[in-house]
Design an enzyme around this catalytic site. Structure first.
Site, PDB file in Angstrom:
ATOM      1  CE  LYS A  28      49.268  63.990  12.279  1.00 49.25           C
ATOM      2  NZ  LYS A  28      50.661  63.989  12.693  1.00 49.25           N
ATOM      3  NE  ARG A  49      51.538  41.644   2.050  1.00 38.91           N
ATOM      4  CZ  ARG A  49      52.072  40.679   1.183  1.00 38.91           C
ATOM      5  NH1 ARG A  49      53.109  41.035   0.639  1.00 38.91           N
ATOM      6  NH2 ARG A  49      51.655  39.436   1.333  1.00 38.91           N
ATOM      7  CE1 TYR A  56      52.897  62.877  16.514  1.00 39.57           C
ATOM      8  CE2 TYR A  56      53.718  60.872  16.178  1.00 39.57           C
ATOM      9  CZ  TYR A  56      52.774  61.620  16.528  1.00 39.57           C
ATOM     10  OH  TYR A  56      51.493  60.899  16.248  1.00 39.57           O
ATOM     11  CG  ASP A 106      58.516  64.399  10.542  1.00 38.02           C
ATOM     12  OD1 ASP A 106      57.512  64.905   9.958  1.00 38.02           O
ATOM     13  OD2 ASP A 106      58.061  63.690  11.538  1.00 38.02           O
TER      14      ASP A 106
HETATM   15  C1  LIG Z   1      51.400  62.727  13.215  1.00 42.27           C
HETATM   16  C2  LIG Z   1      52.784  62.825  13.052  1.00 42.27           C
HETATM   17  C3  LIG Z   1      53.584  61.731  12.790  1.00 42.27           C
HETATM   18  C4  LIG Z   1      53.316  60.291  12.729  1.00 42.27           C
HETATM   19  O1  LIG Z   1      52.296  60.083  11.779  1.00 42.27           O
HETATM   20  P1  LIG Z   1      50.967  59.352  11.894  1.00 42.27           P
HETATM   21  O2  LIG Z   1      50.459  59.236  10.550  1.00 42.27           O
HETATM   22  O3  LIG Z   1      50.369  59.672  13.137  1.00 42.27           O
HETATM   23  O4  LIG Z   1      51.615  57.780  12.035  1.00 42.27           O
HETATM   24  C5  LIG Z   1      55.079  61.816  12.430  1.00 42.27           C
HETATM   25  N1  LIG Z   1      55.659  63.181  12.571  1.00 42.27           N
HETATM   26  C6  LIG Z   1      55.014  64.185  12.924  1.00 42.27           C
HETATM   27  C7  LIG Z   1      55.819  65.454  12.903  1.00 42.27           C
HETATM   28  C8  LIG Z   1      53.564  64.263  12.864  1.00 42.27           C
HETATM   29  O5  LIG Z   1      52.756  65.204  13.212  1.00 42.27           O
END
Ligand SMILES: *Cc1c(COP(=O)(O)O)cnc(C)c1O
Length: 391
Positions: free
Chosen positions: A202, A53, A105, A177
């Site tokens: 992504k 962990r 998001y 982000d």
């Molecule tokens: C998908 C996404 C998230 C969240 O990520 P997860 O891996 O689904 O928890 C945050 N910000 C953006 C812009 C995203 O596309």
């Protein structure tokens, strides 16, 4: 991480940074250290690794390569992007205030509005493409300014350096982000951000086969606080998931080049189509954020949104009719996806300030053949032209 890689170009670091050949076997690919515990030399002689962990060598390699690609001092990997967001929220205390982009998001908006707001943390939603709105929303107790650029689903552009300048004499941290741009196209720390978040689900992973997150930054105290809370809370990624993201990152530069090229072609096609009302893509010169995007991004990435002429049923029909573009949430994989934000990714913000139009469709343009992608959208929109020509 060996310092030598820092002097090499992005494409070289994507493949080598943090990833030395395995010292015991010479394996060129970082092994998946699928183990929960690590044997110690003695009760008072701890090795580098101790318990899964807390840390794991495959995870360390991932953290180091993403830190290298973002020009950061450190990185932390998580079980998902939102686990990274949750970890950052532990920097806050009751009474603190967040300024959040109004088309964040959907999961980020939900986390702020429905989870941490219950713990005495207030927030304001603002259109961050307008620096004046951010300035007006900042309070003495603001501790976090949370930006996303390009935003989701409207692909608005936030001037990262402009926001960082606003916060120069304020204790609030600027978090960006960077999921939609990826580190290949944009490096927010160099523009003045304090922390960068990626959903590695992504573009970093890039193959729609893993869920993960990474946070990077430069401040050693913030690192210690985040690391402590991650270990105390436990939202860590497994070694195999880290390995999948590591493998994805090796091809990030070539994928991002193709995603960006295909997306521009798709955006230009949609812009000229009679069934389309509006196209949102920062690579189009008419986009209000085009100049800022051109300044702070290397290219414009693979996300394109558009509204169709007609109503919700029209949009739903288009989303049902594509064949190459698969109807699914998520983004950033090699395969093209289409989705309806109002019903899908952004359903959780229906009825709030962050609600989206119901004729809006969002594309994650993949790396397939450009003519096949445009042909697919053409056949899906064709059915609508007769019906919408009346309007
Ligand atoms: C998908 C996404 C998230 C969240 O990520 P997860 O891996 O689904 O928890 C945050 N910000 C953006 C812009 C995203 O596309």
């Amino acid at each position: 991480m060996t310092a030598d890689w820092q002097r090499t170009a992005f494409e070289t670091r994507a493949i080598h940074a943090g990833q030395e050949p395995d010292p015991t076997t010479g394996a060129i690919t970082t092994p998946i250290y699928q183990t929960s515990t690590f044997v110690q030399k003695g009760v008072d002689e701890l090795g580098t690794y101790e318990y899964g962990r807390t840390h794991n060598p495959t995870r360390t390699a991932l953290q180091d390569v993403v830190a290298s690609l973002e020009g950061a001092a450190w990185g932390l990997a998580y079980a998902s992007g939102l686990a990274g967001t949750q970890n950052i929220s532990y920097l806050l205390a009751p009474g603190d205030h967040i300024v959040l982009t109004d088309d964040a998001y959907g999961g980020t908006h939900r986390f702020v509005a429905k989870v941490i707001s219950r713990y005495g943390i207030d927030y304001s939603l603002v259109d961050m493409s307008d620096l004046e709105q951010i300035r007006a929303a900042i309070r003495p107790e603001t501790r976090l300014v949370w930006a996303e650029t390009p935003t989701n689903p409207y692909l608005k552009i936030v001037d990262i350096r402009g926001v960082a300048d606003l916060l120069q004499n304020h204790p609030a941290l600027l978090v960006v982000d960077n999921t939609f741009a990826s580190p290949f196209l944009q490096n927010p720390l160099a523009l003045g951000a304090d922390l960068v978040l990626h959903s590695s689900t992504k573009y970093l992973g890039g193959h729609a086969d893993v869920v993960g997150g990474v946070v990077v930054g430069n401040d050693p105290e913030i690192y210690e606080t985040l690391k402590f809370h991650q270990n105390a809370g436990g939202a860590v990624p497994g070694p195999f998931d880290c390995w999948l993201v590591l493998r994805g990152i090796k091809t990030l530069p070539v994928r991002m080049e193709r995603h960006s090229r295909n997306a521009l072609a798709v955006a230009e096609f949609l812009q000229g189509h009679p069934a389309v009302r509006h196209v949102f893509y920062p690579g189009l010169p008419g986009h209000p954020g085009h100049d800022v995007a051109a300044r702070q991004m290397r290219d414009f990435s693979g996300m394109v949104s558009f509204t169709v002429r007609g109503d919700f049923q029209t949009a739903a029909e288009v989303a049902r009719s594509t064949r190459v573009f698969q109807l699914a949430v998520s983004l950033g994989g090699v395969e093209s996806l289409i989705e309806h934000p109002g019903q899908m990714t952004h359903a959780s913000v229906a009825g709030t300030e962050a609600e989206v139009e119901d004729t809006l469709l969002r594309l994650s343009v993949g790396i397939e053949n450009e003519a096949d992608l445009i042909g697919d959208l053409a056949q899906a929109l064709e059915v609508l032209v007769p019906a919408t020509a009346i309007r």
